[in-house]
Design a protein around this motif. Sequence first.
Motif, PDB file in Angstrom:
ATOM      1  N   PRO A  86      42.448  29.540 -17.960  1.00 22.93           N
ATOM      2  CA  PRO A  86      43.580  29.841 -17.014  1.00 22.93           C
ATOM      3  C   PRO A  86      43.205  31.072 -16.161  1.00 22.93           C
ATOM      4  O   PRO A  86      43.107  32.061 -16.769  1.00 22.93           O
ATOM      5  CB  PRO A  86      44.917  29.554 -17.609  1.00 22.93           C
TER       6      PRO A  86
ATOM      7  N   THR B 269      51.980  25.828 -12.086  1.00 21.49           N
ATOM      8  CA  THR B 269      51.050  25.390 -12.803  1.00 21.49           C
ATOM      9  C   THR B 269      49.759  24.931 -12.081  1.00 21.49           C
ATOM     10  O   THR B 269      48.933  24.461 -12.652  1.00 21.49           O
ATOM     11  CB  THR B 269      51.416  24.450 -13.813  1.00 21.49           C
ATOM     12  N   GLY B 270      49.745  25.455 -10.919  1.00 25.68           N
ATOM     13  CA  GLY B 270      48.347  24.998  -9.959  1.00 25.68           C
ATOM     14  C   GLY B 270      48.758  23.771  -9.297  1.00 25.68           C
ATOM     15  O   GLY B 270      49.774  22.969  -9.331  1.00 25.68           O
TER      16      GLY B 270
ATOM     17  N   LEU C 282      48.949  26.065 -21.167  1.00 25.91           N
ATOM     18  CA  LEU C 282      49.343  27.165 -20.332  1.00 25.91           C
ATOM     19  C   LEU C 282      50.308  28.143 -21.064  1.00 25.91           C
ATOM     20  O   LEU C 282      50.006  29.206 -21.131  1.00 25.91           O
ATOM     21  CB  LEU C 282      49.842  26.673 -19.036  1.00 25.91           C
TER      22      LEU C 282
ATOM     23  N   MET D 197      45.759  17.947 -14.277  1.00 21.62           N
ATOM     24  CA  MET D 197      45.268  19.288 -14.432  1.00 21.62           C
ATOM     25  C   MET D 197      44.497  19.461 -15.640  1.00 21.62           C
ATOM     26  O   MET D 197      44.087  18.840 -16.389  1.00 21.62           O
ATOM     27  CB  MET D 197      46.805  19.893 -15.250  1.00 21.62           C
TER      28      MET D 197
ATOM     29  N   PHE E  56      44.097  22.378 -17.350  1.00 16.49           N
ATOM     30  CA  PHE E  56      44.743  23.043 -18.605  1.00 16.49           C
ATOM     31  C   PHE E  56      46.285  22.509 -18.540  1.00 16.49           C
ATOM     32  O   PHE E  56      47.121  22.809 -17.599  1.00 16.49           O
ATOM     33  CB  PHE E  56      44.963  24.676 -18.462  1.00 16.49           C
TER      34      PHE E  56
ATOM     35  N   ASN F  21      43.618  24.830 -11.186  1.00 15.21           N
ATOM     36  CA  ASN F  21      44.171  23.992 -12.311  1.00 15.21           C
ATOM     37  C   ASN F  21      43.988  22.377 -12.032  1.00 15.21           C
ATOM     38  O   ASN F  21      44.109  21.784 -12.883  1.00 15.21           O
ATOM     39  CB  ASN F  21      45.370  24.212 -12.872  1.00 15.21           C
ATOM     40  N   TYR F  22      43.212  22.061 -10.680  1.00 13.65           N
ATOM     41  CA  TYR F  22      42.995  20.760 -10.492  1.00 13.65           C
ATOM     42  C   TYR F  22      41.353  20.632  -9.977  1.00 13.65           C
ATOM     43  O   TYR F  22      41.136  21.458  -9.068  1.00 13.65           O
ATOM     44  CB  TYR F  22      43.656  20.295  -9.399  1.00 13.65           C
TER      45      TYR F  22
ATOM     46  N   ILE G 200      49.124  30.113 -11.957  1.00 10.94           N
ATOM     47  CA  ILE G 200      48.123  29.611 -12.278  1.00 10.94           C
ATOM     48  C   ILE G 200      47.019  29.128 -11.417  1.00 10.94           C
ATOM     49  O   ILE G 200      47.332  28.200 -10.347  1.00 10.94           O
ATOM     50  CB  ILE G 200      47.900  28.469 -13.304  1.00 10.94           C
TER      51      ILE G 200
END
Length: 221
Positions: A40, A188-189, A170, A163, A165, A24-25, A21
């Motif tokens: 995403p 997850t980023g 996600l 995050m 998302f 995401n921040y 991903i």
Amino acid sequence: MNRPKIPGLAPALEINSIFCIGRNYVDHIKELNNEQPDEPIVFFKPITSILFNGGTVRLPRQSTDVHHEVELVIAIGKKGRDIPKERALEYVAGYGVGIDITARDLQTKAKNARHPWSVAKGFDTFAPVSSFVDVHAVKDPQDLDLKLEVNNSVRQHDNTNLMIFPVTDLISYLSGVFTLHPGDLIFTGTPAGVSPLKKGDQIKATLGDELCTLSLNVDNQ
């Protein structure tokens, strides 16, 4: 092909798809002058990019600007499709810490040409992951510290509560597009603080209060 197994989980799962991903921040989006996405941003890494604790990140000859991006990584434990957010954590086998290694110069070139990021993200050793802990060892995946040190100097340190998302979103989003399978990994980023790596660097990434750790060396190809 014998696929590598996710370390730390019992029963052991072979690594399957590697979902990643982007953006995401919020602070990481700002540091790269990108726009915040409405949903995403998903990309993939090949299984040959996997690297485990104690390994060596190889800087490719094609790039002169390779960056670290520390991330929470989710291991999927059972098959699922169209998973609702409220049931998403039922499909998690465990959590680990990983680093999305990125050839930033190649990524920037691809983005400017509106091309995919696959080359910039997919070199061998560009998806290091730690040993994983069982899902029940983590009370709340949205309250975990992420930290990355290079040569004992902290470069990234933030919490997963930042995050855009969260984990449940996600998993639900990805399962609405792809059928998820046991052994799938989801990067997850990354939070802010990404910066270049060079030959001879020593990297240490941690999740939580050393719930998971990942130590790596850096060298040329």
